[in-house]
Write an enzyme that holds these catalytic residues in place. Structure first.
Site, PDB file in Angstrom:
ATOM      1  CE  LYS A  22     -55.820  -1.316  73.014  1.00 30.56           C
ATOM      2  NZ  LYS A  22     -56.120  -1.910  71.595  1.00 30.56           N
ATOM      3  CG  ASN A  23     -53.861  -0.111  69.578  1.00 27.04           C
ATOM      4  OD1 ASN A  23     -54.062  -0.850  70.475  1.00 27.04           O
ATOM      5  ND2 ASN A  23     -54.333   0.713  68.474  1.00 27.04           N
ATOM      6  CB  CYS A 117     -64.092  -8.218  66.179  1.00 32.46           C
ATOM      7  SG  CYS A 117     -64.178  -6.784  65.742  1.00 32.46           S
ATOM      8  NE  ARG A 122     -60.748  -5.225  63.993  1.00 40.84           N
ATOM      9  CZ  ARG A 122     -60.021  -4.811  65.068  1.00 40.84           C
ATOM     10  NH1 ARG A 122     -60.973  -4.551  65.465  1.00 40.84           N
ATOM     11  NH2 ARG A 122     -58.513  -4.305  64.682  1.00 40.84           N
ATOM     12  CG  ASP A 305     -58.852   3.369  67.056  1.00 44.36           C
ATOM     13  OD1 ASP A 305     -59.721   2.320  66.785  1.00 44.36           O
ATOM     14  OD2 ASP A 305     -57.611   2.703  67.012  1.00 44.36           O
ATOM     15  NE  ARG A 397     -59.446  -4.801  74.643  1.00 46.95           N
ATOM     16  CZ  ARG A 397     -60.361  -4.558  73.498  1.00 46.95           C
ATOM     17  NH1 ARG A 397     -61.145  -4.544  72.757  1.00 46.95           N
ATOM     18  NH2 ARG A 397     -58.866  -4.590  72.247  1.00 46.95           N
TER      19      ARG A 397
HETATM   20  C1  UD1 Z   1     -55.400  -1.994  64.930  1.00 43.03           C
HETATM   21  C2  UD1 Z   1     -55.583  -0.413  65.661  1.00 43.03           C
HETATM   22  C3  UD1 Z   1     -56.670  -0.187  66.200  1.00 43.03           C
HETATM   23  C4  UD1 Z   1     -57.318   0.503  64.897  1.00 43.03           C
HETATM   24  C5  UD1 Z   1     -57.383  -0.463  63.230  1.00 43.03           C
HETATM   25  C6  UD1 Z   1     -57.172   0.839  62.450  1.00 43.03           C
HETATM   26  C7  UD1 Z   1     -53.931  -1.903  67.317  1.00 43.03           C
HETATM   27  C8  UD1 Z   1     -53.353  -3.321  68.322  1.00 43.03           C
HETATM   28  N1  UD1 Z   1     -55.144  -2.352  66.714  1.00 43.03           N
HETATM   29  O1  UD1 Z   1     -56.223  -2.537  64.049  1.00 43.03           O
HETATM   30  O2  UD1 Z   1     -57.217   0.294  67.496  1.00 43.03           O
HETATM   31  O3  UD1 Z   1     -58.486   0.582  65.308  1.00 43.03           O
HETATM   32  O4  UD1 Z   1     -55.598  -0.702  63.609  1.00 43.03           O
HETATM   33  O5  UD1 Z   1     -56.308   1.684  62.243  1.00 43.03           O
HETATM   34  O6  UD1 Z   1     -52.780  -1.910  66.757  1.00 43.03           O
HETATM   35  N2  UD1 Z   1     -57.421  -5.869  57.131  1.00 43.03           N
HETATM   36  C9  UD1 Z   1     -57.975  -6.873  55.812  1.00 43.03           C
HETATM   37  N3  UD1 Z   1     -57.414  -7.852  56.098  1.00 43.03           N
HETATM   38  C10 UD1 Z   1     -56.077  -7.756  56.535  1.00 43.03           C
HETATM   39  C11 UD1 Z   1     -56.303  -7.081  57.772  1.00 43.03           C
HETATM   40  C12 UD1 Z   1     -56.432  -5.891  57.472  1.00 43.03           C
HETATM   41  O7  UD1 Z   1     -58.883  -6.819  55.038  1.00 43.03           O
HETATM   42  O8  UD1 Z   1     -55.490  -9.208  57.152  1.00 43.03           O
HETATM   43  C13 UD1 Z   1     -58.920  -4.774  56.985  1.00 43.03           C
HETATM   44  C14 UD1 Z   1     -59.563  -4.719  57.746  1.00 43.03           C
HETATM   45  O9  UD1 Z   1     -60.649  -5.458  57.836  1.00 43.03           O
HETATM   46  C15 UD1 Z   1     -59.601  -3.331  58.025  1.00 43.03           C
HETATM   47  C16 UD1 Z   1     -58.319  -2.669  57.083  1.00 43.03           C
HETATM   48  O10 UD1 Z   1     -57.852  -3.539  57.050  1.00 43.03           O
HETATM   49  O11 UD1 Z   1     -61.097  -2.712  56.957  1.00 43.03           O
HETATM   50  C17 UD1 Z   1     -57.522  -1.881  58.902  1.00 43.03           C
HETATM   51  O12 UD1 Z   1     -57.572  -2.729  59.577  1.00 43.03           O
HETATM   52  P1  UD1 Z   1     -56.294  -3.106  60.401  1.00 43.03           P
HETATM   53  O13 UD1 Z   1     -55.461  -1.630  60.478  1.00 43.03           O
HETATM   54  O14 UD1 Z   1     -55.623  -3.981  60.050  1.00 43.03           O
HETATM   55  O15 UD1 Z   1     -56.343  -2.900  61.827  1.00 43.03           O
HETATM   56  P2  UD1 Z   1     -55.971  -3.639  63.057  1.00 43.03           P
HETATM   57  O16 UD1 Z   1     -54.134  -3.272  63.326  1.00 43.03           O
HETATM   58  O17 UD1 Z   1     -56.356  -4.910  63.439  1.00 43.03           O
END
Ligand code: UD1
Length: 418
Positions: A22-23, A117, A122, A305, A397
């Site tokens: 999925k990711n 969420c 996030r 995850d 999902r």
């Molecule tokens: C992706 C995955 C999700 C997985 C996560 C962590 C997809 C579609 N989803 O989510 O399944 O659980 O990686 O491995 O690939 N953060 C910030 N600012 C930002 C972005 C992130 O502070 O702009 C923080 C988040 O709050 C979190 C951490 O960074 O604490 C990691 O998040 P992130 O790697 O961005 O998760 P996703 O990409 O949303």
């Protein structure tokens, strides 16, 4: 609303085939915004999140067709819209993945801000700061991100945290920027590597994906390509644990162990046998599980995850284990439901302290997010008696035909349409 009913206690035995990731699918589909011509993607899982990204892409002008099973044709030659609306983004935060490619190709994007969420705040600040570095002007208005540019320019970007979709968004945007971009402290997840491979097949010049420094030399245009999606490492890990909690013996096909070292090492430490086989792995859980401590970390560390799923394994282990969640705050919402099934778990700040019990007992429980739902299914498989899981749309999902696959392994599981 659909429910899943499980009569627990069956040992899972047999063979299961893991679906495409999925990711990996979501950013690869978003990359169709960057290229001219028709892309052909194989091994695409049939999931709610995949349908949502298709809805977003259709609104932007991408033409989407279906080929054989698991085959999708995406053609972003003529983009028409600029907007990803709230009603779609609120159902899937990863819709933010269209921001980078859209602003790079169409020079304008209006994307709803993802809301709160279930697993924490996030934010998307790192996506936005990175795009500003590349020369996008960004404003937040009426709940939307409005981004525009006269043309992106390569830049040095240091990510404060190695965000996965943030790295993907910026990597996509930089492919069409003028000059070189260097992303430091980039995420190194296999899905990032996979996206870089697809973009390079389209004509991009990306190196270093899979390490923490990614270099992208901008090109003038990208053209469509053909690609098969990698197996879903989280689904594979979930089946391994299903074998562990039912003392089963499961041959998991279409599984890439090289993407799963942290999970496999923990499961072996806990006493499971994980054996490499042709086209995948055999997971055997023939004795009582030993307790192990787990800390979630960015790749190649233990994936957040898989935290809810390994927690179920630990609820049945001999002794005490500590599971520390370092990626997301508030990612222990499954704990209360697991307690209702007899698990002995205490949460202290970012750690869950699990005292293994001899058995779980079936109960009515409620799914709260994708991976939390998977943990309830695992608990239901192991528990004595009936477990009834409501709000299973979360599972749809991210898990393709989960109950069918588990039933084929001998689980007494069925969906009741609501
Ligand atoms: C992706 C995955 C999700 C997985 C996560 C962590 C997809 C579609 N989803 O989510 O399944 O659980 O990686 O491995 O690939 N953060 C910030 N600012 C930002 C972005 C992130 O502070 O702009 C923080 C988040 O709050 C979190 C951490 O960074 O604490 C990691 O998040 P992130 O790697 O961005 O998760 P996703 O990409 O949303």
């Amino acid at each position: 609303m659909d429910k899943i009913l499980i009569q627990g206690g069956e040992r899972l035995v047999g063979e299961v085939i893991v679906s495409g990731s999925k990711n990996a699918t979501l950013p690869i589909f978003a990359s169709s915004l960057l290229a001219e011509g028709e892309n052909r993607f194989h091994g695409v899982p049939d999931l709610k999140d995949g349908k949502t990204i298709c809805e977003v892409l259709k609104k932007l002008g991408v033409k989407i067709g279906r080929g054989q099973e698991g085959e999708y044709l995406l053609d972003g030659t003529e983009l028409v819209g600029h907007e990803a609306p709230y009603n779609l983004v609120k159902t899937m935060r990863a819709s933010i993945l269209v921001l980078g490619p859209l602003v790079a190709r169409a020079k304008k994007a209006i994307i709803s801000l993802p809301g709160g969420c279930a697993i924490g705040a996030r934010p998307v600040d790192l996506h936005l700061k990175g795009l500003e570095k590349l020369g996008a002007e960004i404003q937040l208005r009426h709940g939307y991100i409005e981004a525009k540019t006269k043309g992106l320019r390569g830049a040095g970007i240091y990510l404060d945290g190695p965000t996965v979709t943030g790295t993907e968004n910026l990597m996509m945007a930089a492919t069409l920027a003028k000059g070189e971009t260097v992303i430091e402290n980039a995420a190194a997840e296999p899905e990032v590597v996979e996206l870089a491979e697809v973009l390079n097949k389209m004509g991009a010049k990306i190196s270093g994906a899979g390490s923490n420094i990614i270099r992208i030399k901008g090109v003038k245009k990208l053209t469509a390509t053909e690609h098969t999606i990698i197996p879903d490492r989280i689904e594979a890990g979930t089946f391994m644990i299903a074998a562990g909690v039912t003392r089963g013996n499961v041959h998991i096909r279409n599984c890439n162990l090289d993407h799963m070292e942290a999970v496999v090492n923990k499961l072996r430490e806990a006493g499971m046998e994980i054996l490499r086989e042709d086209d995948g792995v055999r997971a055997i859980g023939n004795k009582r599980i030993k307790s192990v401590d787990v800390k979630t970390l960015p790749y190649p560390g233990f994936p957040t995850d898989m935290q809810a799923q390994i927690m179920v394994l630990m609820t049945l282990a001999k002794g005490l284990s500590v599971l520390s969640e370092t990626i997301f705050e508030n990612r222990f919402i499954h704990v209360d439901e697991l307690r209702r099934m007899g698990a002995d778990i205490k949460v202290e700040r970012d750690s869950a302290i699990v005292n293994g019990v001899k058995g779980l007992s079936g109960a009515p429980v409620m799914a709260t997010d994708l991976r939390a739902s998977a943990s309830l299914v695992l608990a239901g498989l192991a528990a004595e008696g009936q477990t009834e899981i409501s709000r299973v749309y979360h599972l749809d999902r991210g898990y393709e035909k989960l109950e069918e696959k588990l039933a084929r392994l001998g689980a007494h599981i069925r969906r009741v349409k609501g």
